[in-house]
Design a protein around this motif. Structure first.
Motif, PDB file in Angstrom:
ATOM      1  N   UNK A   1       0.821  -1.210   0.000  1.00 53.11           N
ATOM      2  CA  UNK A   1       0.000   0.000   0.000  1.00 53.11           C
ATOM      3  C   UNK A   1       0.860   1.268   0.000  1.00 53.11           C
ATOM      4  N   UNK A   2       2.047   1.165   0.571  1.00 55.73           N
ATOM      5  CA  UNK A   2       2.925   2.338   0.643  1.00 55.73           C
ATOM      6  C   UNK A   2       3.609   2.644  -0.683  1.00 55.73           C
ATOM      7  N   UNK A   3       3.593   1.711  -1.633  1.00 59.38           N
ATOM      8  CA  UNK A   3       4.295   1.932  -2.897  1.00 59.38           C
ATOM      9  C   UNK A   3       3.727   3.103  -3.704  1.00 59.38           C
ATOM     10  N   UNK A   4       2.395   3.256  -3.843  1.00 59.67           N
ATOM     11  CA  UNK A   4       1.908   4.446  -4.577  1.00 59.67           C
ATOM     12  C   UNK A   4       2.303   5.759  -3.910  1.00 59.67           C
ATOM     13  N   UNK A   5       2.291   5.782  -2.579  1.00 56.61           N
ATOM     14  CA  UNK A   5       2.720   6.991  -1.872  1.00 56.61           C
ATOM     15  C   UNK A   5       4.191   7.269  -2.153  1.00 56.61           C
ATOM     16  N   UNK A   6       4.995   6.221  -2.114  1.00 51.71           N
ATOM     17  CA  UNK A   6       6.409   6.387  -2.435  1.00 51.71           C
ATOM     18  C   UNK A   6       6.589   6.869  -3.866  1.00 51.71           C
ATOM     19  N   UNK A   7       5.749   6.371  -4.786  1.00 46.32           N
ATOM     20  CA  UNK A   7       5.840   6.803  -6.178  1.00 46.32           C
ATOM     21  C   UNK A   7       5.556   8.281  -6.347  1.00 46.32           C
ATOM     22  N   UNK A   8       4.552   8.781  -5.619  1.00 49.56           N
ATOM     23  CA  UNK A   8       4.241  10.211  -5.694  1.00 49.56           C
ATOM     24  C   UNK A   8       5.387  11.046  -5.126  1.00 49.56           C
ATOM     25  N   UNK A   9       5.919  10.653  -3.989  1.00 51.57           N
ATOM     26  CA  UNK A   9       7.039  11.387  -3.393  1.00 51.57           C
ATOM     27  C   UNK A   9       8.270  11.365  -4.302  1.00 51.57           C
ATOM     28  N   UNK A  10       8.516  10.208  -4.928  1.00 51.58           N
ATOM     29  CA  UNK A  10       9.645  10.117  -5.852  1.00 51.58           C
ATOM     30  C   UNK A  10       9.438  11.046  -7.048  1.00 51.58           C
ATOM     31  N   UNK A  11       8.219  11.066  -7.588  1.00 50.02           N
ATOM     32  CA  UNK A  11       7.939  11.948  -8.723  1.00 50.02           C
ATOM     33  C   UNK A  11       8.113  13.413  -8.343  1.00 50.02           C
ATOM     34  N   UNK A  12       7.655  13.789  -7.138  1.00 47.66           N
ATOM     35  CA  UNK A  12       7.817  15.169  -6.684  1.00 47.66           C
ATOM     36  C   UNK A  12       9.288  15.548  -6.580  1.00 47.66           C
ATOM     37  N   UNK A  13      10.078  14.666  -5.970  1.00 47.80           N
ATOM     38  CA  UNK A  13      11.491  14.965  -5.776  1.00 47.80           C
ATOM     39  C   UNK A  13      12.226  15.063  -7.110  1.00 47.80           C
ATOM     40  N   UNK A  14      11.990  14.076  -7.987  1.00 51.32           N
ATOM     41  CA  UNK A  14      12.687  14.079  -9.280  1.00 51.32           C
ATOM     42  C   UNK A  14      12.256  15.278 -10.114  1.00 51.32           C
ATOM     43  N   UNK A  15      10.954  15.586 -10.111  1.00 51.62           N
ATOM     44  CA  UNK A  15      10.467  16.736 -10.883  1.00 51.62           C
ATOM     45  C   UNK A  15      11.068  18.031 -10.353  1.00 51.62           C
ATOM     46  N   UNK A  16      11.145  18.189  -9.066  1.00 48.59           N
ATOM     47  CA  UNK A  16      11.691  19.414  -8.469  1.00 48.59           C
ATOM     48  C   UNK A  16      13.149  19.612  -8.883  1.00 48.59           C
ATOM     49  N   UNK A  17      13.940  18.537  -8.757  1.00 50.87           N
ATOM     50  CA  UNK A  17      15.357  18.646  -9.092  1.00 50.87           C
ATOM     51  C   UNK A  17      15.535  18.929 -10.587  1.00 50.87           C
ATOM     52  N   UNK A  18      14.783  18.219 -11.414  1.00 49.51           N
ATOM     53  CA  UNK A  18      14.915  18.386 -12.864  1.00 49.51           C
ATOM     54  C   UNK A  18      14.515  19.784 -13.306  1.00 49.51           C
ATOM     55  N   UNK A  19      13.405  20.275 -12.798  1.00 42.60           N
ATOM     56  CA  UNK A  19      12.891  21.579 -13.231  1.00 42.60           C
ATOM     57  C   UNK A  19      13.798  22.706 -12.731  1.00 42.60           C
ATOM     58  N   UNK A  20      14.230  22.637 -11.497  1.00 40.82           N
ATOM     59  CA  UNK A  20      15.107  23.696 -10.975  1.00 40.82           C
ATOM     60  C   UNK A  20      16.435  23.744 -11.735  1.00 40.82           C
ATOM     61  N   UNK A  21      16.979  22.593 -12.080  1.00 40.55           N
ATOM     62  CA  UNK A  21      18.230  22.592 -12.839  1.00 40.55           C
ATOM     63  C   UNK A  21      17.990  23.153 -14.229  1.00 40.55           C
ATOM     64  N   UNK A  22      16.868  22.758 -14.851  1.00 39.05           N
ATOM     65  CA  UNK A  22      16.585  23.262 -16.195  1.00 39.05           C
ATOM     66  C   UNK A  22      16.343  24.762 -16.199  1.00 39.05           C
ATOM     67  N   UNK A  23      15.619  25.262 -15.176  1.00 34.19           N
ATOM     68  CA  UNK A  23      15.370  26.689 -15.076  1.00 34.19           C
ATOM     69  C   UNK A  23      16.666  27.460 -14.826  1.00 34.19           C
ATOM     70  N   UNK A  24      17.564  26.859 -14.036  1.00 31.55           N
ATOM     71  CA  UNK A  24      18.840  27.525 -13.797  1.00 31.55           C
ATOM     72  C   UNK A  24      19.658  27.692 -15.073  1.00 31.55           C
ATOM     73  N   UNK A  25      19.534  26.739 -16.008  1.00 33.62           N
ATOM     74  CA  UNK A  25      20.271  26.843 -17.258  1.00 33.62           C
ATOM     75  C   UNK A  25      19.607  27.837 -18.229  1.00 33.62           C
ATOM     76  N   UNK A  26      18.307  28.099 -18.030  1.00 31.35           N
ATOM     77  CA  UNK A  26      17.630  29.052 -18.908  1.00 31.35           C
ATOM     78  C   UNK A  26      18.062  30.476 -18.644  1.00 31.35           C
ATOM     79  N   UNK A  27      18.422  30.752 -17.416  1.00 32.57           N
ATOM     80  CA  UNK A  27      18.754  32.142 -17.044  1.00 32.57           C
ATOM     81  C   UNK A  27      20.194  32.468 -17.413  1.00 32.57           C
TER      82      UNK A  27
END
Length: 274
Positions: free
Chosen positions: A248-274
């Motif tokens: 039951x904890x796997x979907x929750x872990x999946x959401x947290x993993x997606x949040x973390x990976x998305x945050x890191x990816x987007x912030x790095x990409x935005x940093x390269x845009x500036x």
């Protein structure tokens, strides 16, 4: 992305369930059979066989570390042999060994020489069989399958993270012009990243729930089929309540993993845009 994550979650839950079931099966086999030895009295003379069986049982009870000594009844032995030799052969003069099940404490499992010497001394026709020795190849197979299941879970987690990275980068490329306007309006990278995180989290939650529900339906169906077979070996692989809690904890872990990976990816990409 939601449907890709659903497929990943489906496979992840199945692989995790396989690993949990195999771990439970290995534990139950070790508890039920790994600490048990069987004494066979191989003697053609029935009277002598019965006397030696009684002597072997008494000798086994006197050995330190022996938890229980259970002679197997003649009816039970015939029930076990009937599928192999047929009911007609059981009534003949075929000599059937007497069997005695002996349960050992964990400390006594590695000291079978004392039990073997005591039993053979009291009953010369006795033979002590270590069930754990016969289970060793099966135990090795179960351990290998557990490692395989764990590897598949890690592979699915990595694939899910890669899916989120690709989805986040595609979203940034699609909305590059909007992001530049938001920056001109004073929005920070963190504020922009939160917009993408929220959407990705919702997609991951939807996909995770769909994948988990489908995998749960498959597991319940397989569980009912295994129960209908009536096999103790296959039934020992049933998932315990704590195993279901982990699933039951796997979907929750999946959401947290997606949040973390998305945050890191987007912030790095935005940093390269500036």
């Amino acid at each position: 992305m939601p449907w890709v994550i659903a497929i990943m979650m489906f496979l992840t839950v199945l692989a995790a369930a396989a690993g949990i079931g195999l771990a439970g099966a290995a534990s139950r086999l070790d508890d039920q059979i790994g600490g048990r030895v069987t004494i066979q009295i191989v003697e053609a003379n029935s009277d002598l066989r019965d006397r030696q069986a009684a002597a072997a049982a008494e000798a086994a009870r006197a050995v330190p570390g022996v938890v229980a000594v259970d002679p197997v009844s003649r009816e039970e032995i015939e029930r076990l042999l009937e599928p192999w030799i047929g009911p007609a052969s059981l009534g003949s003069d075929i000599p059937v060994p007497a069997l005695i099940d002996v349960d050992l404490s964990p400390q006594a499992r590695g000291r079978l020489d004392a039990l073997r010497a005591a039993v053979v001394g009291a009953a010369p026709a006795a033979r002590v069989d270590d069930n754990a020795q016969w289970l060793a190849p099966l135990a090795s197979l179960i351990v290998a399958l557990q490692w395989l299941a764990g590897g598949l879970v890690l592979l699915m987690v990595g694939a899910t993270a890669a899916t989120v990275v690709l989805a986040a980068r595609a979203a940034l490329d699609t909305h590059r012009g909007t992001i530049e306007i938001l920056h001109l309006m004073g929005a920070t990278d963190l504020q922009v990243a939160r917009l993408f995180q929220r959407r990705i989290a919702l997609d991951a939650l939807f996909g995770g729930l769909v994948g988990f529900l489908l995998a749960g339906a498959v597991l319940l169906t397989i569980g009912r089929r295994l129960t209908a077979l009536g096999s103790e070996l296959l039934g020992s692989a049933a998932i315990a309540p704590e195993g279901w809690a982990l699933l039951f904890a796997l979907p929750v872990f999946g959401v947290l993993l997606a949040l973390l990976v998305a945050r890191i990816t987007i912030l790095r990409a935005l940093g390269r845009l500036l």
